[in-house]
Every structure is written in C-alpha cells, then in structure tokens.
Enzyme design. Structure first.
Site, PDB file in Angstrom:
ATOM      1  N   GLU A 147       1.189  -1.302   0.358  1.00 27.37           N
ATOM      2  CA  GLU A 147      -0.086  -0.068  -0.207  1.00 27.37           C
ATOM      3  C   GLU A 147       0.939   1.259  -0.204  1.00 27.37           C
ATOM      4  O   GLU A 147       0.752   1.923  -0.561  1.00 27.37           O
ATOM      5  CB  GLU A 147      -0.419  -0.388   1.014  1.00 27.37           C
ATOM      6  N   ASP A 173      -3.934  -8.324  18.571  1.00 25.21           N
ATOM      7  CA  ASP A 173      -2.453  -8.410  18.090  1.00 25.21           C
ATOM      8  C   ASP A 173      -1.494  -9.533  19.300  1.00 25.21           C
ATOM      9  O   ASP A 173      -0.565  -9.854  18.466  1.00 25.21           O
ATOM     10  CB  ASP A 173      -1.717  -7.273  17.718  1.00 25.21           C
ATOM     11  N   GLN A 176     -10.261  -6.804  12.306  1.00 27.03           N
ATOM     12  CA  GLN A 176     -11.589  -7.245  12.724  1.00 27.03           C
ATOM     13  C   GLN A 176     -10.853  -8.762  13.871  1.00 27.03           C
ATOM     14  O   GLN A 176     -12.395  -8.333  14.609  1.00 27.03           O
ATOM     15  CB  GLN A 176     -11.505  -8.311  11.254  1.00 27.03           C
TER      16      GLN A 176
HETATM   17  C1  LIG Z   1       0.507   0.042   9.180  1.00 31.52           C
HETATM   18  C2  LIG Z   1      -0.282  -1.064   9.571  1.00 31.52           C
HETATM   19  C3  LIG Z   1      -1.252  -0.761   8.043  1.00 31.52           C
HETATM   20  C4  LIG Z   1      -2.734  -2.309   8.988  1.00 31.52           C
HETATM   21  N1  LIG Z   1      -3.257  -1.852   7.718  1.00 31.52           N
HETATM   22  C5  LIG Z   1      -4.454  -3.834   7.740  1.00 31.52           C
HETATM   23  C6  LIG Z   1      -5.778  -3.204   7.621  1.00 31.52           C
HETATM   24  O1  LIG Z   1      -5.439  -2.452   6.557  1.00 31.52           O
HETATM   25  N2  LIG Z   1      -6.554  -4.564   8.306  1.00 31.52           N
HETATM   26  C7  LIG Z   1      -6.487  -5.292   8.936  1.00 31.52           C
HETATM   27  O2  LIG Z   1      -7.216  -6.009   9.464  1.00 31.52           O
HETATM   28  N3  LIG Z   1      -5.220  -4.659   9.347  1.00 31.52           N
HETATM   29  C8  LIG Z   1      -4.547  -3.881   9.393  1.00 31.52           C
HETATM   30  N4  LIG Z   1      -3.395  -4.056  10.090  1.00 31.52           N
HETATM   31  C9  LIG Z   1      -3.372  -4.426  11.813  1.00 31.52           C
HETATM   32  C10 LIG Z   1      -4.425  -3.980  12.673  1.00 31.52           C
HETATM   33  O3  LIG Z   1      -4.030  -2.750  12.675  1.00 31.52           O
HETATM   34  C11 LIG Z   1      -3.642  -4.814  13.926  1.00 31.52           C
HETATM   35  O4  LIG Z   1      -3.758  -6.352  13.885  1.00 31.52           O
HETATM   36  C12 LIG Z   1      -4.862  -4.479  15.152  1.00 31.52           C
HETATM   37  O5  LIG Z   1      -4.193  -2.514  15.459  1.00 31.52           O
HETATM   38  C13 LIG Z   1      -4.572  -4.961  15.869  1.00 31.52           C
HETATM   39  O6  LIG Z   1      -5.303  -3.976  16.915  1.00 31.52           O
HETATM   40  P1  LIG Z   1      -4.851  -4.197  18.931  1.00 31.52           P
HETATM   41  O7  LIG Z   1      -5.607  -3.736  19.209  1.00 31.52           O
HETATM   42  O8  LIG Z   1      -4.332  -5.998  18.852  1.00 31.52           O
HETATM   43  O9  LIG Z   1      -3.173  -3.004  18.713  1.00 31.52           O
HETATM   44  P2  LIG Z   1      -2.933  -1.935  18.775  1.00 31.52           P
HETATM   45  O10 LIG Z   1      -4.099  -1.360  17.714  1.00 31.52           O
HETATM   46  O11 LIG Z   1      -1.944  -1.834  17.743  1.00 31.52           O
HETATM   47  O12 LIG Z   1      -3.079  -0.955  19.802  1.00 31.52           O
HETATM   48  C14 LIG Z   1      -2.651  -1.184  21.122  1.00 31.52           C
HETATM   49  C15 LIG Z   1      -2.235  -0.231  22.124  1.00 31.52           C
HETATM   50  O13 LIG Z   1      -1.602  -0.163  22.937  1.00 31.52           O
HETATM   51  C16 LIG Z   1      -0.710   0.678  23.317  1.00 31.52           C
HETATM   52  N5  LIG Z   1       0.254   0.125  23.881  1.00 31.52           N
HETATM   53  C17 LIG Z   1       0.997  -0.935  23.438  1.00 31.52           C
HETATM   54  N6  LIG Z   1       2.372  -1.139  24.916  1.00 31.52           N
HETATM   55  C18 LIG Z   1       1.769  -0.405  26.255  1.00 31.52           C
HETATM   56  C19 LIG Z   1       2.061  -0.545  27.377  1.00 31.52           C
HETATM   57  N7  LIG Z   1       2.583  -0.715  27.688  1.00 31.52           N
HETATM   58  N8  LIG Z   1       1.314   1.169  28.471  1.00 31.52           N
HETATM   59  C20 LIG Z   1       0.512   1.807  27.726  1.00 31.52           C
HETATM   60  N9  LIG Z   1       0.061   1.663  26.691  1.00 31.52           N
HETATM   61  C21 LIG Z   1       0.457   0.897  25.935  1.00 31.52           C
HETATM   62  C22 LIG Z   1      -0.444   1.287  22.259  1.00 31.52           C
HETATM   63  O14 LIG Z   1       0.189   2.995  22.678  1.00 31.52           O
HETATM   64  C23 LIG Z   1      -1.373   1.002  21.181  1.00 31.52           C
HETATM   65  O15 LIG Z   1      -2.709   1.844  21.207  1.00 31.52           O
HETATM   66  C24 LIG Z   1      -2.160  -2.587   9.890  1.00 31.52           C
HETATM   67  C25 LIG Z   1      -1.515  -1.970  10.882  1.00 31.52           C
HETATM   68  C26 LIG Z   1      -0.795  -1.928  10.828  1.00 31.52           C
HETATM   69  C27 LIG Z   1       0.400  -0.708  11.583  1.00 31.52           C
END
Ligand SMILES: Cc1cc2nc3c(=O)[nH]c(=O)nc-3n(C[C@H](O)[C@H](O)[C@H](O)COP(=O)(O)OP(=O)(O)OC[C@H]3O[C@@H](n4cnc5c(N)ncnc54)[C@H](O)[C@@H]3O)c2cc1C
Length: 419
Positions: free
Chosen positions: A168, A297, A313
């Site tokens: 992308e 994740d 998702q």
């Molecule tokens: C550039 C990019 C593009 C993507 N494109 C897609 C897509 O097109 N389609 C799709 O389905 N998925 C996509 N993904 C993947 C998707 O964004 C992730 O699967 C999703 O964000 C995971 O969600 P999460 O809540 O597990 O973690 P995240 O969304 O990464 O959130 C983690 C949070 O934890 C916080 N955090 C971390 N460590 C600490 C700590 N020690 N103390 C306090 N806070 C902390 C961070 O600040 C963050 O806010 C993409 C990812 C990236 C990086």
C-alpha cells in the site's frame, strides 16, 4: 483494567458499556489510531487527526470508562496491580480486579535493531509523520543538489517487506511521485523516481492467495514500482540497503517487514510464540492466572484449527468477546463458548482504483473491489468527524490528484540534514 486502547482494547471497553464494571483504560498515547490508514498519513493524503480519536471522547459517551495516559512498565500478578509511568507524574501502582492486555505489536528488525535509525517502521502517527517528512525531504534534497549520484540516491525509495503495508505504501509513493508532484520541481522530475519493494520470500502478500498477489504485483509494476522477490536485506545504513550482496543507494528506506509483540506481555512470564505473542487459552485467558486476558495482536490463539490472524477484525472480535465474558461473570453467569474467529475477508489496496479482496473462495480485484474498500474504511473510522473529513480529502485527491498534507514539520529534519 484495559491496557492498550487499540482495536481490541476499545472493543473490550465498549462491550462493558451496560455492565457494572468500572473500566480503566490505560494507554501511552491519548488517542486511538485507525492503523489501516496510517500509510495515507505517511504519504500526505490524510492529516494525522483524520485517522485518530482521543480516548477522552470514549469517556464522554461511556460513563463507566475512565482513561489514564501512561505506559505500563511493570506487572505484579500476585498483588494484582500494574506500574504505570505517567508523563510528569512519576510511576503509579494501580490495582485491578480483571486485567485485559491489548498492547498490540511493534516493528521488528529481526535482531538488527540498528536498522531502525535508517529505516523507520510504520506503527504510530509519529512514525507516519517521520516517513512523510523523509519522502518529501528527499524530493527537496534531490532538487537542491547538483550531484547526479546524490540526486539518484534521493529519488530512490526502498521498502523492505512485501506485506499489505509495504504494498500500500509503495503504490501510494508511486502515485505521489507520478501524479501529485508532477511539474512542481524545476530541476528534477519526480516521475523518474525509483520505488523498489523488496521481499524476502518468493512472492509479495503471503497472506493472500497467489492469484491475488500476482494481480497486485502487476498493478504495482504498472504504477512504476519495481518488485524484487526472494531478496534478503543484509544491511541498512545511511547510504541505503545491501540486498543479496548488492547495494541499492537510497536516502529513504522504509521498514514494513516484521512485527513483534509489545514487550509488556513478556512480564506475564507465560509461553510466547516466535513473534512474542502470548499463547492464551480458548477464552483468551492467560493460563493459570484468573481474570487476566490478552486480546488482539498480542495474543496467539487458534480458531477452527487455524491461527487467528493479526488483523483489525480479529482484534475487535477478541476485545468484544472478553468484554462480554467479563460482563457475564459480573452477573454471576458462566463464561459461555470459547472464542471463535469469524473471518470476514482480507483486503489490500494498490493505489487509486485497485484493491484485492479474499473472502473464503471469493477472490476478486479491481475497481469495484476498490470502491468496497473505500466504503468499508470510511464506515469503520472512529468518529463521525473523521468520516466526513476523510471523505472530503479522498474526493479532492481523487479528482485533482493533489494531497493536502504535504508538510515537512520544522521539528522533523529532512534526510540530508540528518545524515
Ligand atoms: C500500518 C498498518 C496497516 C494495517 N492495515 C491493516 C488493514 O488494512 N486491515 C486490517 O485488518 N489490519 C491492518 N493492520 C493490523 C491492525 O491494525 C492490527 O491488527 C490491530 O491494530 C491490532 O489491534 P490491537 O488492539 O491488538 O493493537 P493496536 O491497535 O496496535 O493497539 C495497541 C495499543 O496499546 C498501546 N500500548 C502498547 N504498549 C503499551 C504499554 N506498555 N502501556 C500502555 N499502552 C500501551 C498502544 O499505544 C496502542 O494504542 C495494520 C497495521 C499497521 C501497523
């Protein structure tokens, strides 16, 4: 207590809306980021605030949510508390009854952390702004220099990693160079830039079917991106990269290759996979620790015999599942069925007018798929104002080819100044 306000953490908090829980959401940022559109901030299509929403907005609409800005740096499972380092307020010990960890992933350089200085990853708004400044700064430096080799180096962009983010980003840089910046420089023609996407395995987009990856690869080539597969990057330094023994001189190297779980989950002291994700039980529980869960994740879990992918998702479904599970427990009910991931399909966009979609046996690509991608992404943005602003930007950009966030902030030095 929810640590991490990504897709999983926010979904957990929302699922607890009608429960008796007092929810404390802790994040080291004050905002949720819609990561799938980060690449558009990195390539000047959108401004950072258009894909982010402050957590305080969530607290405003959900009365049982409190927010704390701080980084969790310690975990005491025996005392059931976490240590939070709060900006300008020192470290605080905060107790919990239930703990949900959704701290996501960070870029991984496969043991070569020294690459990070020269090849930023894309995970936060700060990363996106750094990348944007490097890309735009490189064109400025190319225009300013009279040295042909330097000019070629400045106008060569290397992306390491051919997953969805690399694809992308590469397509968007190509359109920036060939459409947006066309005829804006007098000494260089941005259309002559080299954009090289380097992938270690045999093909790009390994999480998609091969036929779709081939179509995406063809589309990239049409946009002027050189796709190099089966190529291992051995070094990244201030001059560029060394890949399969050959040097590619480049002032802008971007890392879109690997990810590893946020280090905080190691403090749980439980089994992790190669990417550092915690192996959780069928209810996303941490084995042997009551009322502690890992979602999104940062967790490693199987569903229907397959690993749950690290996509938005899956994170949303996991967060929602754990929020509902806790709400049921608070009402004295039994936990219910184990977590099951419902795969709604996988998409990637390759520039304007082209996207690919894989959903079960459905493998489609092209303009209509791109329209679906546009609609889904607008609808999924976190706030109504984001949806409106993003639509306006996309409309403007689609019909004029222009991008309105082409700023190099003064605090971010251009590559030529950094090196
Ligand atoms: C550039 C990019 C593009 C993507 N494109 C897609 C897509 O097109 N389609 C799709 O389905 N998925 C996509 N993904 C993947 C998707 O964004 C992730 O699967 C999703 O964000 C995971 O969600 P999460 O809540 O597990 O973690 P995240 O969304 O990464 O959130 C983690 C949070 O934890 C916080 N955090 C971390 N460590 C600490 C700590 N020690 N103390 C306090 N806070 C902390 C961070 O600040 C963050 O806010 C993409 C990812 C990236 C990086």
């Amino acid at each position: 207590m929810i640590v991490g306000g990504g897709f999983a953490g926010v979904a957990t908090a929302r699922a607890l809306k009608r429960s008796d829980a007092d929810v404390l959401l802790i994040d080291r940022r004050n905002h949720h980021i819609f990561q799938p559109l980060l690449y558009q901030v990195a390539t000047a299509v959108l401004a950072p605030s258009e894909i982010a929403a402050p957590f305080r907005e969530l607290a405003a609409v959900q009365k049982n949510v409190n927010v704390m800005l701080g980084e969790v740096i310690g975990l005491d499972l025996g005392a059931r508390s976490v240590d939070v380092s709060c900006p300008d307020a020192g470290t605080r010990k905060v107790p919990f009854d239930y703990l949900v960890i959704g701290t996501g992933m960070r870029p991984s350089y496969f043991g070569h952390d020294e690459f990070a200085e020269h090849a930023p990853g894309l995970k936060s708004l700060a990363d996106a702004e750094t990348i944007r400044a490097r890309i735009l700064g490189a064109f400025e430096a190319a225009d300013a220099t009279t040295d042909a080799c330097q000019r070629a180096r400045q106008m060569t962009f290397v992306l390491v990693g051919g997953g969805p983010t690399g694809v992308e980003l590469a397509a968007s840089i190509a359109e920036l160079a060939r459409v947006t910046l066309r005829s804006q420089y007098r000494r260089v023609d941005p259309a002559n830039s080299s954009i090289i996407l380097v992938e270690g395995s045999k093909r790009i987009l390994p999480t998609f079917a091969e036929s779709l990856a081939t179509r995406a690869s063809r589309r990239l080539q049409k946009l002027g991106v050189e796709v190099q597969t089966g190529v291992k990057v051995e070094a990244v330094d201030e001059k560029g990269v060394v890949a399969n023994g050959k040097r590619i001189a480049s002032a802008t190297v971007l890392w879109t290759a690997g990810v590893a779980a946020s280090p905080i989950v190691k403090l749980l002291g439980r089994e992790t996979d190669r990417a550092g994700r915690v192996s959780v039980g069928p209810c996303l529980d941490v084995p042997g620790v009551p009322d502690v869960f890992v979602v999104g994740d940062a967790s490693s879990v199987m569903s229907d015999g397959r690993p749950v992918p690290g996509v938005a998702q899956a994170a949303i479904q996991q967060g929602r599942y754990v929020g509902r599970l806790i709400a049921r427990q608070l009402k004295g009910r039994k936990p219910g069925q184990p977590f099951r991931y419902r795969d709604k399909g996988n998409m990637a966009v390759v520039g304007r007018n082209f996207a690919i979609l894989e959903s079960g046996r459905l493998h489609i690509s092209g303009f209509v798929t791109w329209l679906v991608w546009v609609l889904l992404h607008v609808m999924s943005l976190p706030q109504a104002q984001n949806r409106l602003r993003v639509q306006t930007q996309w409309f403007w950009s689609y019909f004029t080819g222009q991008r309105s966030s082409r700023l190099i902030p003064e605090r971010a030095a251009a590559p030529s100044e950094q090196r």
